[in-house]
Structure formats: structure tokens, C-alpha cells
Design an enzyme around this catalytic site. Structure first.
Site, mmCIF file in Angstrom:
data_model
loop_
_atom_site.group_PDB
_atom_site.id
_atom_site.type_symbol
_atom_site.label_atom_id
_atom_site.label_comp_id
_atom_site.label_asym_id
_atom_site.label_seq_id
_atom_site.Cartn_x
_atom_site.Cartn_y
_atom_site.Cartn_z
ATOM 1 N N GLY A 45 -2.412 3.250 -9.692
ATOM 2 C CA GLY A 45 -2.377 3.924 -8.384
ATOM 3 C C GLY A 45 -2.930 5.332 -8.353
ATOM 4 O O GLY A 45 -3.398 5.785 -7.310
ATOM 5 N N GLU A 99 0.403 11.200 -10.128
ATOM 6 C CA GLU A 99 0.984 9.968 -9.576
ATOM 7 C C GLU A 99 0.524 9.793 -8.135
ATOM 8 O O GLU A 99 0.154 10.760 -7.461
ATOM 9 C CB GLU A 99 2.526 10.086 -9.711
ATOM 10 C CG GLU A 99 3.360 8.932 -9.297
ATOM 11 C CD GLU A 99 3.037 7.556 -9.866
ATOM 12 O OE1 GLU A 99 1.866 7.161 -9.864
ATOM 13 O OE2 GLU A 99 4.002 6.844 -10.208
ATOM 14 N N ASP A 100 0.541 8.539 -7.663
ATOM 15 C CA ASP A 100 0.150 8.287 -6.274
ATOM 16 C C ASP A 100 1.274 8.638 -5.299
ATOM 17 O O ASP A 100 1.045 9.231 -4.260
ATOM 18 C CB ASP A 100 -0.310 6.824 -6.087
ATOM 19 C CG ASP A 100 0.688 5.795 -6.623
ATOM 20 O OD1 ASP A 100 1.760 6.170 -7.137
ATOM 21 O OD2 ASP A 100 0.380 4.585 -6.542
ATOM 22 N N ASP A 103 8.633 7.762 -4.952
ATOM 23 C CA ASP A 103 9.427 6.958 -4.028
ATOM 24 C C ASP A 103 10.901 7.134 -4.412
ATOM 25 O O ASP A 103 11.519 8.132 -4.060
ATOM 26 C CB ASP A 103 8.938 5.515 -4.122
ATOM 27 C CG ASP A 103 9.532 4.604 -3.072
ATOM 28 O OD1 ASP A 103 9.782 5.056 -1.954
ATOM 29 O OD2 ASP A 103 9.745 3.407 -3.384
ATOM 30 N N LYS A 131 7.877 10.491 -0.679
ATOM 31 C CA LYS A 131 8.750 9.856 0.329
ATOM 32 C C LYS A 131 10.178 10.314 0.022
ATOM 33 O O LYS A 131 10.948 9.564 -0.584
ATOM 34 C CB LYS A 131 8.693 8.343 0.155
ATOM 35 C CG LYS A 131 7.874 7.584 1.168
ATOM 36 C CD LYS A 131 8.191 6.089 1.054
ATOM 37 C CE LYS A 131 6.955 5.251 0.999
ATOM 38 N NZ LYS A 131 7.243 3.822 0.741
ATOM 39 N N VAL A 153 3.002 2.154 2.597
ATOM 40 C CA VAL A 153 1.613 2.544 2.804
ATOM 41 C C VAL A 153 0.707 1.971 1.723
ATOM 42 O O VAL A 153 1.151 1.660 0.610
ATOM 43 C CB VAL A 153 1.475 4.085 2.844
ATOM 44 C CG1 VAL A 153 2.167 4.663 4.066
ATOM 45 C CG2 VAL A 153 2.015 4.737 1.563
ATOM 46 N N ASP A 159 -1.242 0.061 -3.509
ATOM 47 C CA ASP A 159 -1.541 -1.347 -3.259
ATOM 48 C C ASP A 159 -0.415 -2.069 -2.545
ATOM 49 O O ASP A 159 0.734 -1.631 -2.523
ATOM 50 C CB ASP A 159 -1.779 -2.061 -4.597
ATOM 51 C CG ASP A 159 -0.478 -2.265 -5.379
ATOM 52 O OD1 ASP A 159 0.207 -1.258 -5.660
ATOM 53 O OD2 ASP A 159 -0.135 -3.424 -5.678
ATOM 54 N N ARG A 165 -6.170 -0.994 -2.670
ATOM 55 C CA ARG A 165 -6.241 0.285 -3.385
ATOM 56 C C ARG A 165 -7.520 1.039 -3.052
ATOM 57 O O ARG A 165 -7.586 2.259 -3.184
ATOM 58 C CB ARG A 165 -6.229 0.049 -4.908
ATOM 59 C CG ARG A 165 -4.930 -0.514 -5.467
ATOM 60 C CD ARG A 165 -4.980 -0.460 -6.990
ATOM 61 N NE ARG A 165 -3.995 -1.303 -7.643
ATOM 62 C CZ ARG A 165 -2.736 -0.945 -7.902
ATOM 63 N NH1 ARG A 165 -2.301 0.246 -7.542
ATOM 64 N NH2 ARG A 165 -1.908 -1.762 -8.515
HETATM 65 P P1 IMP Z 1 9.431 4.968 -7.856
HETATM 66 O O1 IMP Z 1 9.692 4.753 -9.304
HETATM 67 O O2 IMP Z 1 10.408 4.238 -6.976
HETATM 68 O O3 IMP Z 1 9.296 6.416 -7.457
HETATM 69 O O4 IMP Z 1 8.112 4.195 -7.544
HETATM 70 C C1 IMP Z 1 6.859 4.681 -7.648
HETATM 71 C C2 IMP Z 1 5.881 3.530 -7.564
HETATM 72 O O5 IMP Z 1 6.251 2.560 -6.556
HETATM 73 C C3 IMP Z 1 4.546 4.083 -7.138
HETATM 74 O O6 IMP Z 1 3.789 4.487 -8.243
HETATM 75 C C4 IMP Z 1 3.937 2.912 -6.398
HETATM 76 O O7 IMP Z 1 3.267 2.072 -7.306
HETATM 77 C C5 IMP Z 1 5.120 2.146 -5.818
HETATM 78 N N1 IMP Z 1 5.304 2.461 -4.378
HETATM 79 C C6 IMP Z 1 6.299 3.153 -3.823
HETATM 80 N N2 IMP Z 1 6.146 3.259 -2.485
HETATM 81 C C7 IMP Z 1 4.992 2.610 -2.198
HETATM 82 C C8 IMP Z 1 4.272 2.379 -0.963
HETATM 83 O O8 IMP Z 1 4.633 2.799 0.161
HETATM 84 N N3 IMP Z 1 3.124 1.658 -1.081
HETATM 85 C C9 IMP Z 1 2.650 1.186 -2.272
HETATM 86 N N4 IMP Z 1 3.293 1.382 -3.427
HETATM 87 C C10 IMP Z 1 4.463 2.088 -3.404
#
Ligand code: IMP
Length: 181
Positions: A45, A99-100, A103, A131, A153, A159, A165
Site C-alpha cells: 500500500g 504507510e498508506d 486504521d 482514520k 477508501v 486496495d 491500488r
Molecule cells: P491497521 O493495522 O488496522 O492500522 O491497518 C492498517 C492496514 O489496513 C493498512 O495498511 C491497509 O492495508 C488496511 N486498511 C485500513 N483501512 C483501509 C481502507 O479504508 N482501505 C483500504 N485498506 C485499509
């Protein structure tokens, strides 16, 4: 607009402008600290954002990539599995993780912990999106492109089912795309 996209949240122009601002801030911060970071992208990502922001970091950086996934799917708790490790040792290095999106914060927390365990001197984070309403783990990126609401998103590296992507913007996916699975 791509016909799977309900609306665009962040345009390509906005991403480029913000990447220039972040790149300048990163350059200034590391330069004044006398540090040259190793820029580490989390696959897949981060790729478009890393490619953009690295052009605006005016330091002799090296780049490297890591691919991690959670053991038990998106909602899992605990360690991450390393699918591709870094090419070089991080011992004594200052890492700037790219990082993209942040979350829940689980991925970054685990990767940061892992890099520090492997001997990194420090780990900072730059994320294109944040987010904050979804956060489960207390972690904050040092540099954030855009704060977005709690919507799924895609684009600019993000993705759905490994697709979209390559869209040059951040967009909200139409609900039909999930429903038609
Ligand atoms: P975390 O570990 O929950 O912070 O997740 C991060 C990963 O979840 C990111 O690197 C994304 O690959 C995926 N992710 C979280 N939200 C989204 C979204 O809205 N769209 C696409 N991928 C997401």
C-alpha cells in the site's frame, strides 16, 4: 472517474502538494537532528506514496521494503507475520516508516516494536492517511497527510481485494462493489 468510485476524498493534486509539505518538514527535522533516516515502505500500500514523498526528502536516504500481514486476518490481535523482511540490518539506524493508512494502529505498533527489537535507534512514521476514529491501539504517526472519516477508501496504494491500488486519488468505494461479491 472510475465507475466503482462513489466520490473522491483526496485528489492527486492535493496528495502531491501535501507530500511536498511533508517532505520539507521531514528534511528539516532530520537535518536539524543530524540524522539520515532509512525510509522503509510497507508493501504494497505504501508504494505510490513512498514514490511521491521520497522526491521531496532532501537527504541522502536509502529505501527498503517490508511486507507484513496479521496472523488471523484484519481484526486479529497480536504479532505480525513477516512475508518479506528488510534487505539490510536496521541496527543503529533511524527508520522512517512509510504507510498508506493508520486504521486500528495494530500493524504499525507491531512493526515499530519489531524494528526496535532488531536494534533500530528510533522509528518514526509518516502515513498518507489517518482514520483516528478507528483506533484501537494508542499510536500516532509523526507525519500525517490527511485525516479522513471512517469510510473504506481505495486508490493511491490502498486496495479492495488487491484492486484499485493504481487509482491516482483516494476515493470511497461504491457499496455495490462489496455487495456483488
Ligand atoms: P491497521 O493495522 O488496522 O492500522 O491497518 C492498517 C492496514 O489496513 C493498512 O495498511 C491497509 O492495508 C488496511 N486498511 C485500513 N483501512 C483501509 C481502507 O479504508 N482501505 C483500504 N485498506 C485499509
Amino acid at each position: 472517474m472510475n465507475d466503482v468510485i462513489e466520490r473522491i476524498l483526496v485528489t492527486e493534486e492535493e496528495i502531491i502538494t501535501r507530500s511536498k509539505e511533508l517532505g520539507a518538514a521531514i528534511t528539516q527535522d532530520y537535518r536539524s537532528a543530524g540524522i539520515t533516516p532509512v525510509v522503509v515502505g510497507l508493501l504494497k500500500g505504501s508504494v505510490p506514496f513512498l514514490a511521491e514523498i521520497m522526491k521531496h526528502i532532501d537527504l541522502d536516504i536509502e529505501i527498503d521494503f517490508m511486507d507484513v500481514s496479521s496472523y488471523d486476518g484484519a481484526e486479529s490481535v497480536g504479532d505480525v507475520k513477516i512475508n518479506k523482511d528488510l534487505d539490510k540490518s536496521v541496527k543503529g539506524e533511524s527508520i522512517l516508516l512509510v504507510e498508506d493508512i493508520v486504521d486500528t494502529g495494530r500493524t504499525l505498533k507491531e512493526v515499530k516494536k519489531l524494528l526496535l527489537y532488531k536494534g533500530a535507534a528510533e522509528v518514526k512514521i509518516v502515513s498518507l492517511l489517518d482514520k483516528p476514529s478507528r483506533r484501537v491501539i494508542e499510536i500516532q504517526a509523526d507525519y500525517v497527510g490527511f485525516e479522513i472519516p471512517n469510510e473504506f477508501v481505495v486508490g493511491y496504494g490502498l486496495d479492495y481485494d488487491q484492486k484499485y491500488r493504481n487509482l491516482p486519488y483516494i476515493g470511497v468505494l461504491k457499496p455495490q462493489v462489496y455487495e456483488n461479491r
